[in-house]
Design a protein around this motif. Structure first.
Motif, short mmCIF file in Angstrom:
data_model
loop_
_atom_site.label_atom_id
_atom_site.label_comp_id
_atom_site.label_asym_id
_atom_site.label_seq_id
_atom_site.Cartn_x
_atom_site.Cartn_y
_atom_site.Cartn_z
N VAL A 51 0.85 -1.20 0.00
CA VAL A 51 0.00 0.00 0.00
C VAL A 51 0.88 1.25 0.00
O VAL A 51 0.63 2.19 -0.76
CB VAL A 51 -0.96 0.00 1.21
CG1 VAL A 51 -1.77 1.30 1.26
CG2 VAL A 51 -1.89 -1.21 1.15
N ALA A 52 1.92 1.25 0.82
CA ALA A 52 2.82 2.40 0.88
C ALA A 52 3.51 2.64 -0.46
O ALA A 52 3.63 3.79 -0.90
CB ALA A 52 3.86 2.19 1.99
N ILE A 53 3.91 1.58 -1.12
CA ILE A 53 4.54 1.74 -2.44
C ILE A 53 3.52 2.29 -3.43
O ILE A 53 3.84 3.18 -4.23
CB ILE A 53 5.12 0.40 -2.94
CG1 ILE A 53 6.28 -0.04 -2.04
CG2 ILE A 53 5.58 0.52 -4.39
CD1 ILE A 53 6.76 -1.45 -2.28
N GLY A 54 2.29 1.81 -3.35
CA GLY A 54 1.24 2.35 -4.21
C GLY A 54 1.08 3.85 -4.00
O GLY A 54 0.96 4.61 -4.97
N LYS A 64 8.28 8.11 -10.93
CA LYS A 64 7.35 8.77 -11.84
C LYS A 64 5.92 8.35 -11.46
O LYS A 64 5.66 7.17 -11.21
CB LYS A 64 7.65 8.36 -13.28
CG LYS A 64 6.77 9.03 -14.29
CD LYS A 64 7.13 8.59 -15.70
CE LYS A 64 6.18 9.27 -16.66
NZ LYS A 64 6.29 8.70 -18.00
N ALA A 65 5.04 9.33 -11.38
CA ALA A 65 3.64 9.01 -11.07
C ALA A 65 3.13 7.99 -12.09
O ALA A 65 3.32 8.16 -13.30
CB ALA A 65 2.78 10.28 -11.11
N ASP A 66 2.54 6.93 -11.59
CA ASP A 66 2.09 5.85 -12.47
C ASP A 66 0.82 5.25 -11.87
O ASP A 66 0.89 4.35 -11.02
CB ASP A 66 3.20 4.80 -12.58
CG ASP A 66 2.90 3.73 -13.61
OD1 ASP A 66 1.71 3.46 -13.89
OD2 ASP A 66 3.87 3.15 -14.14
N PRO A 67 -0.34 5.74 -12.30
CA PRO A 67 -1.61 5.26 -11.74
C PRO A 67 -1.81 3.75 -11.88
O PRO A 67 -2.31 3.11 -10.96
CB PRO A 67 -2.66 6.02 -12.53
CG PRO A 67 -1.97 7.19 -13.11
CD PRO A 67 -0.54 6.79 -13.30
N GLU A 68 -1.42 3.20 -13.02
CA GLU A 68 -1.60 1.76 -13.23
C GLU A 68 -0.75 0.95 -12.27
O GLU A 68 -1.19 -0.05 -11.71
CB GLU A 68 -1.29 1.37 -14.68
CG GLU A 68 -2.31 1.88 -15.68
CD GLU A 68 -2.08 3.33 -16.11
OE1 GLU A 68 -0.97 3.89 -15.85
OE2 GLU A 68 -3.00 3.91 -16.71
N GLN A 87 -9.65 -0.32 0.22
CA GLN A 87 -10.18 1.04 0.23
C GLN A 87 -9.57 1.85 -0.92
O GLN A 87 -10.27 2.59 -1.62
CB GLN A 87 -9.88 1.71 1.57
CG GLN A 87 -10.46 3.10 1.68
CD GLN A 87 -10.23 3.70 3.06
OE1 GLN A 87 -9.44 3.20 3.86
NE2 GLN A 87 -10.91 4.78 3.35
N GLU A 88 -8.26 1.71 -1.13
CA GLU A 88 -7.60 2.43 -2.23
C GLU A 88 -8.11 1.93 -3.59
O GLU A 88 -8.28 2.72 -4.52
CB GLU A 88 -6.08 2.29 -2.13
CG GLU A 88 -5.48 2.95 -0.91
CD GLU A 88 -5.79 4.43 -0.80
OE1 GLU A 88 -5.90 5.12 -1.84
OE2 GLU A 88 -5.91 4.92 0.34
N ILE A 89 -8.36 0.64 -3.70
CA ILE A 89 -8.92 0.08 -4.94
C ILE A 89 -10.28 0.71 -5.21
O ILE A 89 -10.59 1.11 -6.34
CB ILE A 89 -9.04 -1.46 -4.85
CG1 ILE A 89 -7.66 -2.11 -4.80
CG2 ILE A 89 -9.88 -2.02 -5.98
CD1 ILE A 89 -6.85 -2.00 -6.06
N TYR A 97 -8.73 6.16 -11.50
CA TYR A 97 -7.29 6.34 -11.33
C TYR A 97 -6.58 4.99 -11.49
O TYR A 97 -6.67 4.12 -10.63
CB TYR A 97 -6.98 6.94 -9.95
CG TYR A 97 -5.56 7.40 -9.82
CD1 TYR A 97 -5.17 8.65 -10.31
CD2 TYR A 97 -4.60 6.60 -9.25
CE1 TYR A 97 -3.86 9.07 -10.22
CE2 TYR A 97 -3.28 7.01 -9.15
CZ TYR A 97 -2.92 8.24 -9.64
OH TYR A 97 -1.61 8.65 -9.55
N GLY A 98 -5.89 4.83 -12.61
CA GLY A 98 -5.15 3.59 -12.86
C GLY A 98 -6.00 2.46 -13.37
O GLY A 98 -5.51 1.36 -13.63
N VAL A 99 -7.29 2.72 -13.51
CA VAL A 99 -8.24 1.72 -13.96
C VAL A 99 -9.44 2.48 -14.53
O VAL A 99 -9.65 3.65 -14.20
CB VAL A 99 -8.66 0.80 -12.78
CG1 VAL A 99 -9.43 1.56 -11.73
CG2 VAL A 99 -9.39 -0.43 -13.22
#
Length: 125
Positions: A51-54, A64-68, A87-89, A97-99
């Motif tokens: 989660v922290a890495i996300g 680099k910001a990477d939503p996926e 919750q983030e999903i 965002y990313g999906v």
């Protein structure tokens, strides 16, 4: 202290040390070191580290910001039962965002959270 705990093999120590570096708590803020610590914790199976890495991929400060990619990290933890990741999903689906944006899927996830963890899911709606 946490560096010694990491060396001693304490399970949560890498994640805690990552947070210390990420937030600059009693040390100079260093997001590269935070990412290294979180990555080590994730390799050890620490779901909160995923989660922290996300979050780092959302912020785009040391990577680099990477939503996926953020979504992928959240999904790894969510599939193993981590409610913070779920919750983030839900937020990703709600915001696209990313999906692909899917309000119905987001609502389903938030409902699932509210049933599993009380107020957390409700606060997301």
């Amino acid at each position: 202290y946490f560096e010694q705990a990491v060396a001693a093999g304490e399970v949560d120590a890498n994640r805690y040390l990552g947070r210390i570096y990420e937030k600059g708590l009693a040390v100079e803020r260093n997001l590269s070191k935070a990412l290294l610590c979180y990555s080590a914790a994730a390799r050890e199976g620490d779901l909160d580290a995923f989660v922290a890495i996300g979050h780092l991929y959302v912020a785009g400060e040391c990577v680099k910001a990477d939503p996926e990619k953020a979504f992928q990290y959240y999904m790894i933890a969510a599939e193993q039962g981590n409610l913070r990741a779920l919750q983030e999903i839900g937020r990703c689906y709600a915001e696209g965002y990313g999906v692909e944006k899917d309000p119905e899927k987001a609502e389903e996830i938030f409902r699932q959270l509210s049933e599993a963890d009380g107020a957390d899911g409700i606060s997301c709606i």
